[in-house]
Design a protein around this motif. Structure first.
Motif, PDB file in Angstrom:
ATOM      1  N   LEU A   2       0.905  -1.239   0.028  1.00 45.05           N
ATOM      2  CA  LEU A   2       0.044   0.148   0.162  1.00 45.05           C
ATOM      3  C   LEU A   2       0.917   1.169  -0.111  1.00 45.05           C
ATOM      4  O   LEU A   2       1.745   1.280   0.762  1.00 45.05           O
ATOM      5  CB  LEU A   2      -0.835   0.081   1.540  1.00 45.05           C
ATOM      6  CG  LEU A   2      -1.990   1.226   1.454  1.00 45.05           C
ATOM      7  CD1 LEU A   2      -3.009   0.753   0.238  1.00 45.05           C
ATOM      8  CD2 LEU A   2      -2.793   0.922   2.441  1.00 45.05           C
ATOM      9  N   ALA A   3       0.399   2.215  -0.902  1.00 46.06           N
ATOM     10  CA  ALA A   3       1.254   3.325  -1.098  1.00 46.06           C
ATOM     11  C   ALA A   3       0.360   4.434  -1.296  1.00 46.06           C
ATOM     12  O   ALA A   3      -0.586   4.625  -1.916  1.00 46.06           O
ATOM     13  CB  ALA A   3       2.375   3.199  -2.116  1.00 46.06           C
ATOM     14  N   VAL A   4       0.643   5.745  -0.708  1.00 52.41           N
ATOM     15  CA  VAL A   4      -0.005   6.845  -1.040  1.00 52.41           C
ATOM     16  C   VAL A   4       1.037   8.042  -1.370  1.00 52.41           C
ATOM     17  O   VAL A   4       1.964   8.303  -0.465  1.00 52.41           O
ATOM     18  CB  VAL A   4      -0.830   7.328   0.365  1.00 52.41           C
ATOM     19  CG1 VAL A   4      -1.554   8.791   0.002  1.00 52.41           C
ATOM     20  CG2 VAL A   4      -1.937   6.313   0.469  1.00 52.41           C
ATOM     21  N   HIS A   5       1.059   8.504  -2.507  1.00 54.28           N
ATOM     22  CA  HIS A   5       2.036   9.543  -3.081  1.00 54.28           C
ATOM     23  C   HIS A   5       1.230  10.865  -3.224  1.00 54.28           C
ATOM     24  O   HIS A   5       0.024  10.890  -4.053  1.00 54.28           O
ATOM     25  CB  HIS A   5       2.743   9.213  -4.144  1.00 54.28           C
ATOM     26  CG  HIS A   5       3.693   7.845  -3.857  1.00 54.28           C
ATOM     27  ND1 HIS A   5       4.251   7.175  -4.867  1.00 54.28           N
ATOM     28  CD2 HIS A   5       3.930   7.164  -2.548  1.00 54.28           C
ATOM     29  CE1 HIS A   5       4.880   6.099  -4.450  1.00 54.28           C
ATOM     30  NE2 HIS A   5       4.700   6.027  -2.992  1.00 54.28           N
ATOM     31  N   TYR A   6       1.809  12.095  -2.989  1.00 47.16           N
ATOM     32  CA  TYR A   6       1.018  13.196  -3.284  1.00 47.16           C
ATOM     33  C   TYR A   6       2.186  14.033  -4.262  1.00 47.16           C
ATOM     34  O   TYR A   6       3.186  14.000  -4.153  1.00 47.16           O
ATOM     35  CB  TYR A   6       0.858  13.834  -2.113  1.00 47.16           C
ATOM     36  CG  TYR A   6      -0.136  13.685  -0.894  1.00 47.16           C
ATOM     37  CD1 TYR A   6      -1.493  13.300  -1.315  1.00 47.16           C
ATOM     38  CD2 TYR A   6       0.332  12.754   0.158  1.00 47.16           C
ATOM     39  CE1 TYR A   6      -2.140  12.803  -0.295  1.00 47.16           C
ATOM     40  CE2 TYR A   6      -0.706  12.352   1.059  1.00 47.16           C
ATOM     41  CZ  TYR A   6      -1.853  12.282   0.910  1.00 47.16           C
ATOM     42  OH  TYR A   6      -2.811  11.749   1.619  1.00 47.16           O
ATOM     43  N   ARG A   7       1.395  14.945  -4.913  1.00 48.84           N
ATOM     44  CA  ARG A   7       2.162  15.949  -5.688  1.00 48.84           C
ATOM     45  C   ARG A   7       1.801  17.141  -5.148  1.00 48.84           C
ATOM     46  O   ARG A   7       0.763  17.683  -5.235  1.00 48.84           O
ATOM     47  CB  ARG A   7       1.650  15.796  -7.215  1.00 48.84           C
ATOM     48  CG  ARG A   7       2.274  14.716  -7.909  1.00 48.84           C
ATOM     49  CD  ARG A   7       3.480  15.030  -8.625  1.00 48.84           C
ATOM     50  NE  ARG A   7       4.215  13.879  -9.198  1.00 48.84           N
ATOM     51  CZ  ARG A   7       5.408  13.736  -9.756  1.00 48.84           C
ATOM     52  NH1 ARG A   7       6.216  15.033  -9.549  1.00 48.84           N
ATOM     53  NH2 ARG A   7       6.152  12.804 -10.242  1.00 48.84           N
ATOM     54  N   ARG A  26      -6.179   6.075   7.055  1.00 53.00           N
ATOM     55  CA  ARG A  26      -7.057   6.582   6.139  1.00 53.00           C
ATOM     56  C   ARG A  26      -6.889   5.852   4.502  1.00 53.00           C
ATOM     57  O   ARG A  26      -8.099   6.104   3.956  1.00 53.00           O
ATOM     58  CB  ARG A  26      -7.084   7.936   5.964  1.00 53.00           C
ATOM     59  CG  ARG A  26      -7.272   8.910   7.259  1.00 53.00           C
ATOM     60  CD  ARG A  26      -6.757  10.271   7.237  1.00 53.00           C
ATOM     61  NE  ARG A  26      -7.196  11.150   8.245  1.00 53.00           N
ATOM     62  CZ  ARG A  26      -7.061  10.832   9.654  1.00 53.00           C
ATOM     63  NH1 ARG A  26      -6.505   9.731   9.894  1.00 53.00           N
ATOM     64  NH2 ARG A  26      -7.870  11.497  10.402  1.00 53.00           N
ATOM     65  N   ALA A  27      -5.868   5.583   4.210  1.00 53.84           N
ATOM     66  CA  ALA A  27      -5.717   4.691   2.929  1.00 53.84           C
ATOM     67  C   ALA A  27      -6.619   3.374   2.988  1.00 53.84           C
ATOM     68  O   ALA A  27      -7.334   2.795   2.085  1.00 53.84           O
ATOM     69  CB  ALA A  27      -4.441   4.321   2.623  1.00 53.84           C
ATOM     70  N   ILE A  28      -6.545   2.792   4.227  1.00 52.65           N
ATOM     71  CA  ILE A  28      -7.092   1.458   4.552  1.00 52.65           C
ATOM     72  C   ILE A  28      -8.824   1.723   4.556  1.00 52.65           C
ATOM     73  O   ILE A  28      -9.473   1.094   3.962  1.00 52.65           O
ATOM     74  CB  ILE A  28      -6.702   0.906   5.898  1.00 52.65           C
ATOM     75  CG1 ILE A  28      -5.450   0.407   5.810  1.00 52.65           C
ATOM     76  CG2 ILE A  28      -7.790  -0.171   6.451  1.00 52.65           C
ATOM     77  CD1 ILE A  28      -4.961  -0.112   7.244  1.00 52.65           C
ATOM     78  N   LEU A  29      -9.391   2.797   5.312  1.00 53.73           N
ATOM     79  CA  LEU A  29     -10.690   2.925   5.186  1.00 53.73           C
ATOM     80  C   LEU A  29     -11.256   4.024   3.827  1.00 53.73           C
ATOM     81  O   LEU A  29     -12.199   4.120   3.689  1.00 53.73           O
ATOM     82  CB  LEU A  29     -10.920   4.075   6.279  1.00 53.73           C
ATOM     83  CG  LEU A  29     -10.670   3.607   7.814  1.00 53.73           C
ATOM     84  CD1 LEU A  29     -10.898   4.370   8.680  1.00 53.73           C
ATOM     85  CD2 LEU A  29     -11.346   2.258   7.996  1.00 53.73           C
ATOM     86  N   ARG A  30     -10.175   4.058   3.082  1.00 48.91           N
ATOM     87  CA  ARG A  30     -10.585   4.795   1.488  1.00 48.91           C
ATOM     88  C   ARG A  30     -10.897   6.212   1.801  1.00 48.91           C
ATOM     89  O   ARG A  30     -11.675   6.934   1.181  1.00 48.91           O
ATOM     90  CB  ARG A  30     -11.458   4.008   0.702  1.00 48.91           C
ATOM     91  CG  ARG A  30     -10.824   2.954  -0.242  1.00 48.91           C
ATOM     92  CD  ARG A  30     -10.380   3.584  -1.426  1.00 48.91           C
ATOM     93  NE  ARG A  30     -11.206   4.363  -2.216  1.00 48.91           N
ATOM     94  CZ  ARG A  30     -12.045   3.709  -3.206  1.00 48.91           C
ATOM     95  NH1 ARG A  30     -12.082   2.466  -3.419  1.00 48.91           N
ATOM     96  NH2 ARG A  30     -12.834   4.401  -3.843  1.00 48.91           N
ATOM     97  N   LEU A  31     -10.329   6.874   2.859  1.00 49.47           N
ATOM     98  CA  LEU A  31     -10.563   8.376   3.126  1.00 49.47           C
ATOM     99  C   LEU A  31      -9.713   9.192   2.131  1.00 49.47           C
ATOM    100  O   LEU A  31      -9.897  10.400   2.008  1.00 49.47           O
ATOM    101  CB  LEU A  31     -10.700   8.576   4.644  1.00 49.47           C
ATOM    102  CG  LEU A  31     -11.619   7.801   5.247  1.00 49.47           C
ATOM    103  CD1 LEU A  31     -11.638   8.099   6.910  1.00 49.47           C
ATOM    104  CD2 LEU A  31     -13.086   8.289   4.955  1.00 49.47           C
TER     105      LEU A  31
END
Length: 401
Positions: A87-92, A135-140
């Protein structure tokens, strides 16, 4: 820093705190207050070792300790309720005057499994990715990559229309209980809101009965349901937030710093409540916190994060007794012990340098710039999680240092 100020400049310090471990190591005298009154005061040794008032005794008994107390044994293997992989969350983040900005890797390649009735504690410094993981797990927040599978259903790429019915099985308890409750709504309206969203067919008598049952479950009087949040204490407001989260009977509960704003006696009550509800309902929990002593008390397993990555994961007993990653050791060494003699005899392990920026993380091992055991391999190669004894650890030198 406070110790240096006292030594170098003779600065007097008045330390106001819930944390009795910090008080044990930093203070000469203590003043114990309750409801605007001085309950007890005296030297730090006398207060900790021979407290006179019942209130002080209860305060000290409520403090979770990393060096003792009850620890939850790991659960037997069971089919997972929740599976997360890569699982990854990247922002620009746009730069000034530029169309595209630097990538910020808030979460990078996290994997976990959670069984029904199990609690996974997640710890690490601010900015390490704990809340982003929740928040990524909960899809927020939308994951950049990876899989989140709850009860056999893949959530990460599910359209919102199909995801919405599944949200009743995963609920969140927030850090600040007052900020999480609408001050213009009564407790009844706050707890009823999830029922209105997911069970609109219920009539008023059924809704009232469900609200009363949820409030009773968290130790609140159902007769209070027509009051407003400002009429309750912080601990009671947190119970209202838990009632709102549990009224739909979810299978996964995420607690994001849910007890950090509470004093130690209320904190102990909330932890006891969560343990009781988990036993009664079979809840799976992800418990995010900074306080390792609290996490040790409530968790079956603990995951340690740093700069968006998992550094170590093990059952609570193994991780606290024999940590393998240098970062985990530093976190545990920093936890204050609520005993003046023990706390002042401990050898301090202070990490060098500051936490690197997520915009420019170190090459190779993300922890290497603060690690006294780093070698040349740490500069060029990112360590992967591997089994060493009872732990999974991301360190090239795990088992040899």
């Amino acid at each position: 820093l406070m110790a240096e100020l006292r030594a170098d400049f003779g600065t007097a310090v008045m330390l106001i705190t819930h944390d009795l471990g910090i008080a044990a190591g930093s203070c000469d005298r203590l003043l114990v207050m309750r409801e605007g009154q001085c309950i007890e005061q005296g030297g730090v040794q006398q207060i900790f070792h021979k407290p006179r008032s019942t209130y002080t005794q209860n305060l000290l008994a409520a403090v979770p300790r990393l060096d003792g107390g009850e620890v939850r044994a790991p659960l037997a293997d069971a089919p997972p309720l929740l599976e997360v992989s890569d699982l990854a969350v990247h922002y620009r983040v746009p730069a000034a005057g530029a169309r595209s900005g630097q990538p910020l890797r808030a979460l990078d390649g996290v994997a976990l499994r959670l069984a029904p009735g199990e609690t996974l504690g997640v710890v690490g410094e601010s900015g390490c990715g704990k809340s982003t993981l929740a928040r990524a797990i909960l899809r927020l927040v939308a994951p950049t990559q990876g899989r989140v599978c709850l009860l056999g259903t893949e959530l990460a790429r599910l359209p919102e229309r199909e995801l919405r019915p599944l949200r009743r099985d995963m609920q969140l308890v927030f850090q600040d209980p007052l900020a999480a409750l609408d001050p213009r709504m009564t407790v009844r309206d706050i707890v009823a809101e999830p029922l209105q969203s997911f069970e609109p067919q219920l009539g008023e008598p059924e809704v009232t009965a469900r609200i009363a049952a949820a409030l009773t479950q968290v130790g609140l009087d159902p007769a209070w349901m027509n009051r407003y949040p400002h009429q309750f204490s912080g601990g009671q407001c947190q119970r209202i937030g838990i009632a709102r989260a549990l009224v739909l009977k979810p299978q996964l509960l995420v607690c994001d710093e849910a007890v950090s704003a509470l004093d130690v006696t209320v904190q102990a009550q909330i932890i006891g409540l969560l343990l009781e509800l988990q036993s009664e309902l079979g809840l799976a929990m992800i418990f995010i916190a900074h306080d390792l002593a609290v996490v040790r008390r409530i968790s079956h397993r603990i995951m340690v994060m740093y700069l968006g990555r998992v550094m170590e994961e093990a059952d609570a007993i193994s991780l606290c007794a024999a940590p393998l990653h240098p970062y985990t050791r530093a976190l545990i060494a920093a936890v204050p012990i609520p005993d003046p003699q023990l706390e002042r005899q401990r050898k301090r392990v202070l990490l060098a340098a500051e936490v690197p920026s997520l915009f420019a993380p170190p090459s190779g091992c993300p922890f290497r710039t603060r690690c006294s055991h780093a070698i040349e391999r740490c500069v060029s190669e990112v360590p992967v999680l591997r089994r060493v004894g009872d732990s999974a650890v991301a360190c090239h030198r795990a088992g040899e240092i």
